[in-house]
Motif scaffolding. Structure first.
Motif, short mmCIF file in Angstrom:
data_model
loop_
_atom_site.label_atom_id
_atom_site.label_comp_id
_atom_site.label_asym_id
_atom_site.label_seq_id
_atom_site.Cartn_x
_atom_site.Cartn_y
_atom_site.Cartn_z
N ARG B 157 0.84 -1.21 0.00
CA ARG B 157 0.00 0.00 0.00
C ARG B 157 0.87 1.25 0.00
O ARG B 157 0.58 2.23 -0.71
CB ARG B 157 -0.90 0.01 1.24
N ILE B 158 1.94 1.22 0.81
CA ILE B 158 2.83 2.38 0.87
C ILE B 158 3.53 2.58 -0.48
O ILE B 158 3.65 3.71 -0.97
CB ILE B 158 3.85 2.20 2.02
N SER B 159 3.94 1.47 -1.11
CA SER B 159 4.55 1.57 -2.45
C SER B 159 3.58 2.21 -3.44
O SER B 159 3.98 3.01 -4.30
CB SER B 159 4.93 0.20 -2.99
N ILE B 160 2.31 1.83 -3.34
CA ILE B 160 1.31 2.39 -4.25
C ILE B 160 1.19 3.90 -4.00
O ILE B 160 1.17 4.70 -4.94
CB ILE B 160 -0.06 1.69 -4.08
N ALA B 161 1.16 4.29 -2.71
CA ALA B 161 1.06 5.71 -2.38
C ALA B 161 2.24 6.47 -2.97
O ALA B 161 2.09 7.53 -3.58
CB ALA B 161 1.02 5.90 -0.86
N ARG B 162 3.44 5.91 -2.84
CA ARG B 162 4.63 6.58 -3.36
C ARG B 162 4.56 6.71 -4.88
O ARG B 162 4.91 7.74 -5.44
CB ARG B 162 5.89 5.78 -2.99
N SER B 163 4.08 5.66 -5.54
CA SER B 163 4.06 5.71 -7.00
C SER B 163 3.01 6.68 -7.52
O SER B 163 3.14 7.20 -8.62
CB SER B 163 3.85 4.31 -7.58
N LEU B 164 1.96 6.92 -6.74
CA LEU B 164 0.86 7.76 -7.25
C LEU B 164 0.98 9.22 -6.83
O LEU B 164 0.29 10.08 -7.39
CB LEU B 164 -0.49 7.22 -6.77
N VAL B 165 1.87 9.53 -5.89
CA VAL B 165 1.87 10.87 -5.31
C VAL B 165 2.22 11.96 -6.33
O VAL B 165 1.76 13.08 -6.25
CB VAL B 165 2.76 10.91 -4.05
N ALA B 166 3.03 11.59 -7.33
CA ALA B 166 3.41 12.60 -8.33
C ALA B 166 2.55 12.52 -9.59
O ALA B 166 2.95 12.98 -10.65
CB ALA B 166 4.88 12.46 -8.67
N ASN B 167 1.36 11.93 -9.47
CA ASN B 167 0.42 11.89 -10.60
C ASN B 167 0.93 11.24 -11.88
O ASN B 167 0.96 11.89 -12.92
CB ASN B 167 -0.05 13.30 -10.95
N PRO B 168 1.29 9.98 -11.84
CA PRO B 168 1.75 9.32 -13.07
C PRO B 168 0.57 9.01 -13.98
O PRO B 168 -0.59 9.10 -13.56
CB PRO B 168 2.38 8.04 -12.55
N ARG B 169 0.88 8.63 -15.23
CA ARG B 169 -0.20 8.24 -16.14
C ARG B 169 -0.20 6.73 -16.38
O ARG B 169 -1.24 6.13 -16.61
CB ARG B 169 -0.06 8.99 -17.46
N LEU B 170 1.01 6.16 -16.38
CA LEU B 170 1.11 4.72 -16.63
C LEU B 170 1.78 4.04 -15.45
O LEU B 170 2.82 4.49 -14.97
CB LEU B 170 1.94 4.47 -17.90
N LEU B 171 1.18 2.95 -14.97
CA LEU B 171 1.79 2.15 -13.91
C LEU B 171 2.15 0.79 -14.50
O LEU B 171 1.31 0.14 -15.12
CB LEU B 171 0.80 1.90 -12.77
N VAL B 172 3.41 0.38 -14.30
CA VAL B 172 3.80 -0.97 -14.68
C VAL B 172 3.88 -1.78 -13.39
O VAL B 172 4.68 -1.47 -12.51
CB VAL B 172 5.15 -0.97 -15.42
N CYS B 173 2.99 -2.77 -13.23
CA CYS B 173 2.95 -3.56 -12.00
C CYS B 173 3.56 -4.91 -12.29
O CYS B 173 3.01 -5.69 -13.05
CB CYS B 173 1.51 -3.76 -11.54
N ASP B 174 4.72 -5.18 -11.69
CA ASP B 174 5.42 -6.43 -11.97
C ASP B 174 5.19 -7.40 -10.81
O ASP B 174 5.81 -7.28 -9.77
CB ASP B 174 6.91 -6.15 -12.16
N GLU B 175 4.31 -8.37 -10.99
CA GLU B 175 4.01 -9.39 -9.97
C GLU B 175 3.72 -8.74 -8.62
O GLU B 175 4.17 -9.22 -7.58
CB GLU B 175 5.20 -10.35 -9.81
N MET B 176 2.96 -7.65 -8.62
CA MET B 176 2.86 -6.89 -7.38
C MET B 176 2.00 -7.56 -6.30
O MET B 176 2.08 -7.18 -5.14
CB MET B 176 2.35 -5.48 -7.64
N VAL B 177 1.23 -8.56 -6.62
CA VAL B 177 0.45 -9.23 -5.57
C VAL B 177 0.88 -10.68 -5.36
O VAL B 177 0.29 -11.39 -4.55
CB VAL B 177 -1.08 -9.17 -5.84
N SER B 178 1.93 -11.11 -6.05
CA SER B 178 2.29 -12.54 -6.02
C SER B 178 2.74 -13.03 -4.66
O SER B 178 2.56 -14.18 -4.33
CB SER B 178 3.40 -12.83 -7.02
#
Lengths: 340, 325
Positions: B157-178
Motif C-alpha cells: 500500500r505504501i509503495s502504491i502511495a509513493r508511485s501515485l503521489v506525483a500523478n503518473p499516467r502509466l503504472l507498470v505492476c510487476d508481480e505486485m500481488v504474487s
C-alpha cells in the motif's frame, strides 16, 4: 499378513510453542486429527497460520531448542513427540518422508543428485554402492526425468526447478515410505510444471497406497488433489471436512472469506473480490475467544469472549468446524473431545 | 479508450553479447490505450518482466521502439528519460525490499515530490497524508514509522502511495500481488482498481497467475519465450483461446472447486532455453498441433477475431471451449 486397518497417523491435543524474545508463541494450538491409511489431507491457511509447524511437528522435524510441545502424535503407533532425534532417524526416510517447498535449498548443492538419492538407500535399505546407484537411476526414471543415467550425474544447480522437485520426490519415495508430508511442493513452479508435479505425486500415491499431508496456501490445489481438508487459522484447525463437502457447504466464515477472496479463472474479468479486512492476530498475544472474531462480520460478544471448540456438524458427521455462528445451515451436534 | 498511450513496436532486448547473447524479448509489439489495463502473462523466463522494465528504459533496448504519449523513449538521453519517468511508475513484487529501510514512511512517500521540487513542505506533507489515507494507511500512526514495522500488504500500500503521489499516467505492476496471502491480495487488487478509476491510470499488469490477471485486465497478452502468442479481450481470450499454448496454460490452472475436476491436457516438458530457441514458432517443440511449416516459418501476430490476435499457423478453432474441458 492381514491388512492393517488402524489409522496411520493420530494426533491428539498437540500444541507447539516457540520461545521468542517477546514471549511464548503458540504456533500450533491444541490440534487433534486422524489420518486413515492411503488417505490425503490438505492443510490450508495463510502465512503464519501454523500449517507448516503442524506438519513438521507430526513427523518430529522441529528444532529442540526453544520449542515446547504438549499432546501426542503417533505414526504407526510409535510416539513422535518427545522422541529423541537419534530414534526418529529410523522412521525418517523409511516410514515417513517429506517434500519441501524449495528444492534448491533442500538438496545439497555440492553433490550429484544421483548420490543424494543413493545415500538414503544405502543407509536405510543397506544397499551396496553399486546397487544404490542403479536404483537411484531407476527412481529418476520413475519420477519422469528424461535420460536418467545422465541426469543422475548432474548437480542440483544444473536442473530446472521442476526437475529439482522431481529429484526431491525421488528421494522421498526411495525407501518406500507409507506417509508423505509435502509442504508447498509446487509453490514457485510455473502452472504447467505444477500440474506435472502434482500429477506425479497423485500417480505415485495411487501406486503404493501412500498416505499424504499436503500443505498449501492454494485452495485450487487442495480442491483437486486431496480427500480431506483442514483449514488453519492462528494455530488452530477451524474447519475440517471431506474436500467435496467443504467446498459445497462451507461452515466457517473464515473459510468462506478465503474462497471469496480467491480470484477465479472461471469468473468474468473485473469481478469484485470480497476481501477479509484486517490481519491475522499476533500469536504472542492472541485474542480471547475466537481468533477470527476481530475480522469476522458475524462476530458477536460471545465470539469475542468464548473460544469455539471444534465440533461435528449435524449435517455431516465428518464436517467439523469451530464457530459459534456457522454458515449454510450447519449446527453443532456435540462437542468433540475425541477426534476419532 | 481512444488513442494508445503506449505503443511498443518490435521490441528486442538482448542480454550478453555474440555467442552468449540471449534474446530475452524477441520482437514484441502491443499498444496500451488510455485508461486501460493490459495484462501480460507467461511462465518464468518468458521475458514479461524484461518487457516491463524495457518500457521504463530500465533495461537497454537492443532494437524496436517504445512510444509513450507520442514521444519515442528509446532515443532519449538518460537525463531526458529521468524527467519522463515521473509519468511512468513501476510497482515491484517484494514491497518490503523496494522501500528504503532507513527512511520513515512519510519521507518515502514524499520523495517523488521533493525530487520534482513540487510545492513547499506544508503542501507536500498535506499531499502525502492524503495519499496515505487513500491507500488505507493512517498517516498519523504510520508516518513516523519505518518499513520494517509493516506487513507485506501494508508495504505494498505504501509503495502504491509513493508511485501515485506525483500523478503518473502509466503504472507498470510487476508481480505486485504474487507474494501476498489471498485475503491481502484481494484487498490490494480492489484498492488498485479503485485508484485506477480515481486517478485515471493506465496499467500494464505483469503476473504469472492467470486468475489474477483475468480479474484485473481489460485485455490480456500471453508471452512465451520472448514472444507474444496471443492478445485479446480478457473474457474472450480465457473462454476461447486461439493459441495452443494459451489453451495449455488455462487447462493447467486449477479452480478452487472440486466439482470442476482436472484437465488431462497438461503440457509435456518445460520451456526450452532462450539461448538456443527453436526455429520458426518457439512453442512448436511442445505443441500438440505442430507441423513442418511451424519449424520453417515464424508465425506473425495477426487478427483472427475483432481485437483478438494470435501468432500461430494453426490457431484453435473459434468454437466455445469450456475451461473444464
Amino acid at each position: 499378513m492381514a491388512i492393517d486397518q488402524s489409522p496411520i497417523v493420530v494426533v491428539d491435543h498437540l500444541s507447539t510453542t516457540f520461545r521468542t524474545p517477546r514471549g511464548p508463541l503458540k504456533a500450533v494450538n491444541d490440534v487433534s486429527l486422524t489420518l486413515e491409511r492411503g488417505s490425503s489431507l490438505g492443510i490450508v491457511g495463510e502465512s503464519g497460520s501454523g500449517k507448516t509447524v503442524l506438519s513438521r511437528s507430526i513427523i518430529g522435524l522441529l528444532p529442540t531448542q526453544n520449542v515446547t510441545q504438549t499432546g501426542t502424535a503417533t505414526i504407526n503407533g510409535s510416539e513422535i513427540i518427545g522422541t529423541r532425534h537419534k530414534d526418529l532417524l529410523k522412521i525418517w526416510g523409511s516410514e515417513v518422508a517429506m517434500v519441501f517447498q524449495d528444492p534448491m535449498t533442500a538438496l545439497t548443492p555440492t553433490r550429484r543428485v544421483g548420490q543424494q538419492i543413493a545415500e538414503s538407500l544405502r543407509i536405510n535399505l543397506k544397499l551396496s554402492r553399486k546397487d544404490a546407484n542403479l536404483r537411484a537411476i531407476e527412481l529418476l526414471r520413475q519420477v519422469g526425468i528424461p535420460s536418467p543415467e545422465r541426469r543422475a550425474r548432474a548437480y542440483p544447480n544444473q536442473l530446472s526447478g521442476g526437475m529439482r522437485q522431481r529429484v526431491m520426490i525421488a528421494i522421498a519415495i526411495a525407501c518406500g515410505p507409507e506417509f508423505l508430508v509435502a509442504d508447498e511442493p509446487t509453490t514457485g513452479l510455473d502452472v504447467t510444471v505444477q500440474a506435472q508435479v502434482l500429477d506425479l505425486i497423485t500417480e505415485l500415491r495411487a501406486k503404493s497406497n501412500l498416505t499424504m499431508i499436503l500443505v498449501t496456501h492454494d485452495l485450487g490445489v487442495v480442491a483437486t488433489r486431496t480427500d480431506n481438508v483442514a483449514v488453519m487459522y492462528a494455530g488452530r484447525i477451524v474447519e475440517q471436512a471431506p474436500t467435496a463437502s467443504l467446498f459445497a457447504r462451507v461452515a466457517m466464515p473464515y473459510t468462506k472469506g478465503l474462497l471469496d477472496s480467491t480470484p477465479r479463472i472461471d469468473a468474468p474479468s473485473h469481478t469484485r473480490l470480497s476481501s477479509i479486512e484486517g490481519r491475522p492476530p499476533d500469536l504472542v498475544n492472541p485474542p480471547e475467544g475466537c481468533a477470527f472474531a476481530p475480522r469476522c462480520t458475524y462476530a458477536t460478544d460471545e465470539c469475542r469472549t468464548v473460544r469455539p471448540e471444534l465440533v461435528r456438524s449435524t449435517l455431516d458427521a465428518n464436517h467439523l468446524f469451530a464457530c459459534h455462528h456457522p454458515l449454510n445451515g450447519h449446527q453443532a451436534s456435540s462437542s468433540l473431545t475425541e477426534n476419532k | 479508450m481512444t488513442k494508445p498511450l503506449l505503443s511498443v513496436n518490435n521490441l528486442v532486448v538482448t542480454y550478453g553479447a555474440r555467442k552468449h547473447a540471449v534474446q530475452a524479448v524477441a520482437g514484441v509489439s502491443f499498444e496500451i490505450f488510455e485508461g486501460e489495463t493490459l495484462g501480460l502473462v507467461g511462465e518464468s523466463g518468458c521475458g514479461k518482466s524484461t518487457t516491463g522494465r524495457a518500457i521504463l528504459q530500465l533495461e537497454k533496448v537492443t532494437s524496436g521502439s517504445v512510444t509513450f504519449d507520442g514521444e519515442e523513449l528509446t532515443s532519449l538521453s538518460p537525463g531526458e528519460m529521468r524527467t519522463r519517468r515521473r509519468k511512468l511508475q513501476m510497482l515491484f513484487q517484494d514491497p518490503i525490499s523496494s522501500l528504503n529501510p532507513r527512511r520513515k514512511i512519510k519521507h518515502i512517500v514524499a520523495e517523488p515530490l521533493i525530487i520534482w521540487k513540487e510545492g513547499d513542505d506544508e503542501s507536500r506533507s498535506h499531499l502525502v497524508d492524503q495519499m496515505l489515507l487513500e491507500v488505507g494507511i493512517d498517516p498519523h500512526l504510520a508516518g513516523e514509522r519505518y518499513p520494517r514495522e509493516f506487513s507485506g500488504g501494508q508495504c505494498q500500500r505504501i509503495s502504491i502511495a509513493r508511485s501515485l503521489v506525483a500523478n503518473p499516467r502509466l503504472l507498470v505492476c510487476d508481480e505486485m500481488v504474487s507474494a501476498l496471502d489471498v485475503s491481502v491480495q484481494a484487498q490490494i487488487i480492489n484498492l488498485l482498481s479503485d485508484l485506477k478509476v480515481k486517478h485515471n491510470l493506465t496499467l500494464l499488469f505483469i503476473a504469472h497467475d492467470l486468475a489474477v490477471v483475468k480479474n484485473v485486465s481489460d485485455r490480456v497478452a500471453v508471452m512465451y519465450l520472448g514472444r507474444l502468442c496471443e492478445l485479446g479481450p480478457s473474457d474472450d481470450l480465457y473462454a476461447h483461446p486461439l493459441h495452443p499454448y494459451t489453451a495449455a496454460l488455462l487447462s493447467a490452472a486449477v479452480v478452487p472447486d472440486p466439482t470442476v475436476g482436472l484437465s488431462h491436457h497438461t503440457l509435456e516438458g518445460e520451456p526450452p532455453s532462450p539461448i538456443n530457441p527453436p526455429s520458426g514458432c518457439r512453442f512448436r517443440t511442445r505443441c500438440p498441433k505442430a507441423e513442418a511449416r511451424c519449424a520453417e516459418e515464424v508465425p506473425e501476430l495477426r487478427e483472427v477475431r475483432p481485437g483478438h490476435q494470435v501468432a500461430c499457423h494453426f490457431p484453435l478453432e473459434a468454437v466455445p471451449v469450456s475451461i473444464q474441458s
